[in-house]
Scaffold this motif. Structure first.
Motif, short mmCIF file in Angstrom:
data_model
loop_
_atom_site.label_atom_id
_atom_site.label_comp_id
_atom_site.label_asym_id
_atom_site.label_seq_id
_atom_site.Cartn_x
_atom_site.Cartn_y
_atom_site.Cartn_z
N THR A 185 0.99 -1.16 -0.16
CA THR A 185 -0.07 0.06 -0.15
C THR A 185 0.88 1.39 0.01
OG1 THR A 185 -0.06 0.06 2.53
CG2 THR A 185 -1.62 -1.01 1.13
N PRO A 186 0.60 2.18 -0.88
CA PRO A 186 1.58 3.24 -1.12
C PRO A 186 0.98 4.31 -0.12
CG PRO A 186 -0.34 3.27 -3.04
CD PRO A 186 -0.10 1.88 -2.21
N THR A 187 2.13 4.92 0.59
CA THR A 187 1.82 5.87 1.40
C THR A 187 1.64 7.15 0.96
OG1 THR A 187 3.68 5.11 2.94
CG2 THR A 187 3.01 7.24 3.29
N PRO A 188 0.22 7.86 1.32
CA PRO A 188 -0.08 9.09 0.60
C PRO A 188 0.85 10.34 0.66
CG PRO A 188 -1.90 8.10 2.07
CD PRO A 188 -0.67 7.25 2.10
N LYS A 189 0.82 10.97 -0.27
CA LYS A 189 2.06 11.93 -0.44
C LYS A 189 1.47 13.45 -0.22
CE LYS A 189 5.95 9.34 -2.01
NZ LYS A 189 5.97 8.68 -0.95
N SER A 190 2.13 14.15 0.37
CA SER A 190 1.50 15.59 0.68
C SER A 190 1.81 16.28 -0.86
CB SER A 190 2.17 16.47 1.52
OG SER A 190 3.43 16.86 1.23
N GLU A 191 1.21 17.42 -1.12
CA GLU A 191 1.53 18.34 -2.20
C GLU A 191 2.97 18.57 -2.56
OE1 GLU A 191 0.32 19.65 -5.81
OE2 GLU A 191 -0.95 18.72 -4.46
N GLU A 192 3.70 18.87 -1.35
CA GLU A 192 4.97 19.24 -1.13
C GLU A 192 5.83 18.20 -1.49
OE1 GLU A 192 8.13 21.94 -1.10
OE2 GLU A 192 6.17 22.47 -1.00
N GLU A 193 5.51 17.00 -1.13
CA GLU A 193 6.26 15.73 -1.36
C GLU A 193 6.24 15.45 -2.67
OE1 GLU A 193 6.46 12.93 2.52
OE2 GLU A 193 4.32 13.18 1.56
N LEU A 194 5.14 15.64 -3.35
CA LEU A 194 4.84 15.58 -4.87
C LEU A 194 5.92 16.30 -5.75
CD1 LEU A 194 1.27 14.61 -5.25
CD2 LEU A 194 3.12 12.90 -5.27
N LYS A 195 5.85 17.68 -5.19
CA LYS A 195 6.62 18.66 -6.10
C LYS A 195 8.02 18.23 -5.79
CE LYS A 195 3.76 22.65 -5.23
NZ LYS A 195 3.51 24.07 -4.69
N GLU A 196 8.61 17.74 -4.50
CA GLU A 196 9.94 17.28 -4.59
C GLU A 196 10.37 15.97 -5.37
OE1 GLU A 196 12.45 18.68 -2.70
OE2 GLU A 196 11.14 20.35 -2.41
N LEU A 197 9.28 15.06 -5.52
CA LEU A 197 9.65 13.95 -6.26
C LEU A 197 9.66 14.39 -7.79
CD1 LEU A 197 7.27 11.10 -4.88
CD2 LEU A 197 9.64 11.31 -5.21
N VAL A 198 9.00 15.19 -8.25
CA VAL A 198 9.11 15.82 -9.63
C VAL A 198 10.20 16.55 -9.95
CG1 VAL A 198 7.76 17.42 -11.41
CG2 VAL A 198 6.45 15.89 -9.87
N SER A 199 10.47 17.29 -8.90
CA SER A 199 11.86 18.04 -8.94
C SER A 199 13.09 17.05 -9.21
CB SER A 199 12.10 18.87 -7.93
OG SER A 199 11.27 20.05 -7.86
N LEU A 200 13.17 16.07 -8.27
CA LEU A 200 14.08 14.96 -8.21
C LEU A 200 14.24 14.36 -9.68
CD1 LEU A 200 16.37 13.65 -6.73
CD2 LEU A 200 14.69 12.32 -5.85
N ALA A 201 12.87 13.93 -10.00
CA ALA A 201 12.82 13.34 -11.35
C ALA A 201 13.48 14.13 -12.60
CB ALA A 201 11.43 12.92 -11.86
#
Length: 79
Positions: A8-24
């Motif tokens: 089960t994936p852990t829900p990510k906050s908007e900030e965490e998603l932005k960080e993942l996109v930046s890292l990608a």
């Protein structure tokens, strides 16, 4: 140690998603530079890292459509 295939994936906050996109984006940029320098093994490893990041984003509900061209920007495609 974390299991690579979490059930089960852990829900990510908007900030965490932005960080993942930046890292990608960062990894995609590094991958393209490695390719330009003919650093094939480095490019391969960065490609694996990018794939893992895109899977994380996909599990978080972020998707990039090939038709819309959004993935070209994310993946660091240079014009």
């Amino acid at each position: 140690m974390h299991d690579a295939a979490e059930a089960t994936p852990t829900p990510k906050s908007e900030e965490e998603l932005k960080e993942l996109v930046s890292l990608a984006r960062l990894v995609a940029y590094a991958r393209e530079n490695a390719r330009d320098l003919n650093a094939e093994f480095s490019a391969y490893c960065l490609d694996l890292a990018l794939g893992a990041l895109l899977q994380d984003l996909d599990r978080s509900g972020v998707s990039f459509s090939h038709e819309s061209g959004q993935d070209a920007y994310l993946l660091g495609t240079r014009h």
